[in-house]
Design a protein around this motif. Structure first.
Motif, PDB file in Angstrom:
ATOM      1  N   VAL A  97      39.349  14.859  19.999  1.00  0.00           N
ATOM      2  CA  VAL A  97      39.345  13.507  20.188  1.00  0.00           C
ATOM      3  C   VAL A  97      38.565  14.349  22.308  1.00  0.00           C
ATOM      4  O   VAL A  97      37.430  13.731  21.763  1.00  0.00           O
ATOM      5  N   GLN A  98      38.596  15.301  21.989  1.00  0.00           N
ATOM      6  CA  GLN A  98      36.636  15.465  23.042  1.00  0.00           C
ATOM      7  C   GLN A  98      35.799  15.304  22.248  1.00  0.00           C
ATOM      8  O   GLN A  98      34.815  15.368  22.734  1.00  0.00           O
ATOM      9  N   GLU A  99      35.845  15.783  21.135  1.00  0.00           N
ATOM     10  CA  GLU A  99      34.286  15.682  20.548  1.00  0.00           C
ATOM     11  C   GLU A  99      34.179  14.483  20.404  1.00  0.00           C
ATOM     12  O   GLU A  99      32.753  13.681  20.648  1.00  0.00           O
ATOM     13  N   LEU A 100      35.458  13.105  20.033  1.00  0.00           N
ATOM     14  CA  LEU A 100      34.656  11.795  19.762  1.00  0.00           C
ATOM     15  C   LEU A 100      34.322  11.207  21.734  1.00  0.00           C
ATOM     16  O   LEU A 100      33.877  10.308  20.915  1.00  0.00           O
ATOM     17  N   GLU A 101      34.815  11.929  22.628  1.00  0.00           N
ATOM     18  CA  GLU A 101      34.894  11.225  23.193  1.00  0.00           C
ATOM     19  C   GLU A 101      32.998  11.369  24.355  1.00  0.00           C
ATOM     20  O   GLU A 101      32.840  10.721  25.153  1.00  0.00           O
ATOM     21  N   ASP A 102      32.576  12.066  23.338  1.00  0.00           N
ATOM     22  CA  ASP A 102      30.759  12.662  23.478  1.00  0.00           C
ATOM     23  C   ASP A 102      29.716  11.633  23.216  1.00  0.00           C
ATOM     24  O   ASP A 102      30.457  11.777  21.808  1.00  0.00           O
ATOM     25  N   LYS A 103      29.098  11.135  23.740  1.00  0.00           N
ATOM     26  CA  LYS A 103      28.614  10.723  23.464  1.00  0.00           C
ATOM     27  C   LYS A 103      27.437  11.369  21.976  1.00  0.00           C
ATOM     28  O   LYS A 103      27.166  10.952  21.657  1.00  0.00           O
ATOM     29  N   GLY A 104      27.279  12.360  22.155  1.00  0.00           N
ATOM     30  CA  GLY A 104      26.376  13.287  21.132  1.00  0.00           C
ATOM     31  C   GLY A 104      26.734  13.279  19.595  1.00  0.00           C
ATOM     32  O   GLY A 104      26.096  12.820  19.228  1.00  0.00           O
ATOM     33  N   HIS A 105      28.287  13.087  20.032  1.00  0.00           N
ATOM     34  CA  HIS A 105      28.641  13.740  18.628  1.00  0.00           C
ATOM     35  C   HIS A 105      28.683  12.373  17.445  1.00  0.00           C
ATOM     36  O   HIS A 105      28.027  12.425  16.730  1.00  0.00           O
ATOM     37  N   TRP A 106      28.626  10.781  19.023  1.00  0.00           N
ATOM     38  CA  TRP A 106      28.190   9.357  17.702  1.00  0.00           C
ATOM     39  C   TRP A 106      27.032   9.552  17.957  1.00  0.00           C
ATOM     40  O   TRP A 106      26.301   8.886  16.796  1.00  0.00           O
ATOM     41  N   LEU A 107      25.935   9.730  18.564  1.00  0.00           N
ATOM     42  CA  LEU A 107      24.653   9.797  18.101  1.00  0.00           C
ATOM     43  C   LEU A 107      23.993  10.470  17.250  1.00  0.00           C
ATOM     44  O   LEU A 107      23.280   9.792  16.185  1.00  0.00           O
ATOM     45  N   ARG A 108      24.140  11.819  17.126  1.00  0.00           N
ATOM     46  CA  ARG A 108      24.205  12.712  15.400  1.00  0.00           C
ATOM     47  C   ARG A 108      24.636  11.275  14.551  1.00  0.00           C
ATOM     48  O   ARG A 108      24.005  11.599  13.308  1.00  0.00           O
ATOM     49  N   LYS A 109      25.758  11.066  14.253  1.00  0.00           N
ATOM     50  CA  LYS A 109      26.528  10.111  13.547  1.00  0.00           C
ATOM     51  C   LYS A 109      25.640   8.971  13.058  1.00  0.00           C
ATOM     52  O   LYS A 109      24.784   8.788  12.126  1.00  0.00           O
ATOM     53  N   LEU A 148      22.997   0.540  11.119  1.00  0.00           N
ATOM     54  CA  LEU A 148      23.400   0.938  12.348  1.00  0.00           C
ATOM     55  C   LEU A 148      24.858   0.406  13.257  1.00  0.00           C
ATOM     56  O   LEU A 148      25.368   0.615  13.419  1.00  0.00           O
ATOM     57  N   GLN A 149      24.552  -1.359  12.483  1.00  0.00           N
ATOM     58  CA  GLN A 149      25.525  -2.693  12.576  1.00  0.00           C
ATOM     59  C   GLN A 149      26.749  -1.937  12.374  1.00  0.00           C
ATOM     60  O   GLN A 149      27.765  -2.425  12.734  1.00  0.00           O
ATOM     61  N   LEU A 150      26.681  -1.462  10.881  1.00  0.00           N
ATOM     62  CA  LEU A 150      28.265  -1.036   9.974  1.00  0.00           C
ATOM     63  C   LEU A 150      28.794  -0.318  10.195  1.00  0.00           C
ATOM     64  O   LEU A 150      29.765  -0.738  10.451  1.00  0.00           O
ATOM     65  N   MET A 151      27.633   0.859  10.745  1.00  0.00           N
ATOM     66  CA  MET A 151      28.278   2.259  10.912  1.00  0.00           C
ATOM     67  C   MET A 151      29.494   1.916  12.672  1.00  0.00           C
ATOM     68  O   MET A 151      30.081   2.657  12.744  1.00  0.00           O
ATOM     69  N   VAL A 152      28.527   1.571  13.164  1.00  0.00           N
ATOM     70  CA  VAL A 152      29.312   1.104  14.720  1.00  0.00           C
ATOM     71  C   VAL A 152      29.993   0.278  14.746  1.00  0.00           C
ATOM     72  O   VAL A 152      31.625   0.412  15.205  1.00  0.00           O
ATOM     73  N   ALA A 173      33.932   3.739  24.630  1.00  0.00           N
ATOM     74  CA  ALA A 173      32.714   3.719  25.108  1.00  0.00           C
ATOM     75  C   ALA A 173      31.493   4.677  25.177  1.00  0.00           C
ATOM     76  O   ALA A 173      30.157   4.216  25.134  1.00  0.00           O
ATOM     77  N   ALA A 174      32.108   6.279  24.620  1.00  0.00           N
ATOM     78  CA  ALA A 174      31.079   6.977  24.022  1.00  0.00           C
ATOM     79  C   ALA A 174      30.027   6.717  22.283  1.00  0.00           C
ATOM     80  O   ALA A 174      28.797   6.566  23.255  1.00  0.00           O
ATOM     81  N   ILE A 175      31.092   5.600  21.847  1.00  0.00           N
ATOM     82  CA  ILE A 175      30.510   4.665  20.613  1.00  0.00           C
ATOM     83  C   ILE A 175      29.236   3.585  21.312  1.00  0.00           C
ATOM     84  O   ILE A 175      28.452   3.559  20.582  1.00  0.00           O
ATOM     85  N   TYR A 176      29.671   3.106  21.982  1.00  0.00           N
ATOM     86  CA  TYR A 176      28.458   2.067  22.628  1.00  0.00           C
ATOM     87  C   TYR A 176      27.272   2.825  23.139  1.00  0.00           C
ATOM     88  O   TYR A 176      26.274   2.111  22.812  1.00  0.00           O
ATOM     89  N   LEU A 177      27.266   3.292  23.779  1.00  0.00           N
ATOM     90  CA  LEU A 177      26.327   4.037  24.869  1.00  0.00           C
ATOM     91  C   LEU A 177      25.948   4.561  23.659  1.00  0.00           C
ATOM     92  O   LEU A 177      24.154   5.105  23.840  1.00  0.00           O
ATOM     93  N   ALA A 178      25.796   5.522  22.862  1.00  0.00           N
ATOM     94  CA  ALA A 178      25.115   6.199  21.480  1.00  0.00           C
ATOM     95  C   ALA A 178      24.105   5.065  20.429  1.00  0.00           C
ATOM     96  O   ALA A 178      23.114   5.047  20.366  1.00  0.00           O
ATOM     97  N   GLU A 179      25.442   3.971  20.887  1.00  0.00           N
ATOM     98  CA  GLU A 179      24.617   2.401  19.369  1.00  0.00           C
ATOM     99  C   GLU A 179      23.550   2.130  20.421  1.00  0.00           C
ATOM    100  O   GLU A 179      22.633   2.074  20.185  1.00  0.00           O
ATOM    101  N   CYS A 180      23.271   2.552  22.274  1.00  0.00           N
ATOM    102  CA  CYS A 180      22.739   1.651  23.278  1.00  0.00           C
ATOM    103  C   CYS A 180      21.320   2.897  22.552  1.00  0.00           C
ATOM    104  O   CYS A 180      20.115   2.318  22.589  1.00  0.00           O
ATOM    105  N   GLN A 181      21.236   3.787  22.623  1.00  0.00           N
ATOM    106  CA  GLN A 181      20.380   5.038  22.559  1.00  0.00           C
ATOM    107  C   GLN A 181      19.800   4.324  21.706  1.00  0.00           C
ATOM    108  O   GLN A 181      18.497   4.451  20.831  1.00  0.00           O
ATOM    109  N   ARG A 182      20.472   4.762  20.051  1.00  0.00           N
ATOM    110  CA  ARG A 182      19.768   4.744  18.543  1.00  0.00           C
ATOM    111  C   ARG A 182      19.211   3.613  18.979  1.00  0.00           C
ATOM    112  O   ARG A 182      18.452   3.598  18.478  1.00  0.00           O
TER     113      ARG A 182
END
Length: 71
Positions: free
Chosen positions: A9-21, A31-35, A50-59
């Protein structure tokens, strides 16, 4: 057949994990399908969403700037 990998769970809460994906997405449609898929799976955990949203915005910003790959 889909392979499920247990991620802490700690990794799933990390924006970096989602950004790499999400960096696998080469255009906004992918990107929209992945998110959407990620949110469908983790919508019950606000910190993960929240981490997913932040990574989506950056990507999205990276794609708009023409950056396709990680540094």
């Amino acid at each position: 057949m889909t392979v499920q990998i247990d991620v802490p769970v700690q990794e799933l809460e990390d924006k970096g994990h989602w950004l790499r994906k999400f960096r696998r997405a080469k255009n906004l449609n992918t990107l929209q399908l992945m998110v959407s898929n990620a949110i469908d799976r983790h919508h019950t955990a606000p910190s993960i969403a929240a981490a997913i949203y932040l990574a989506e915005c950056q990507r999205e910003r990276e794609l708009e700037q023409g950056r396709l790959l990680d540094r």
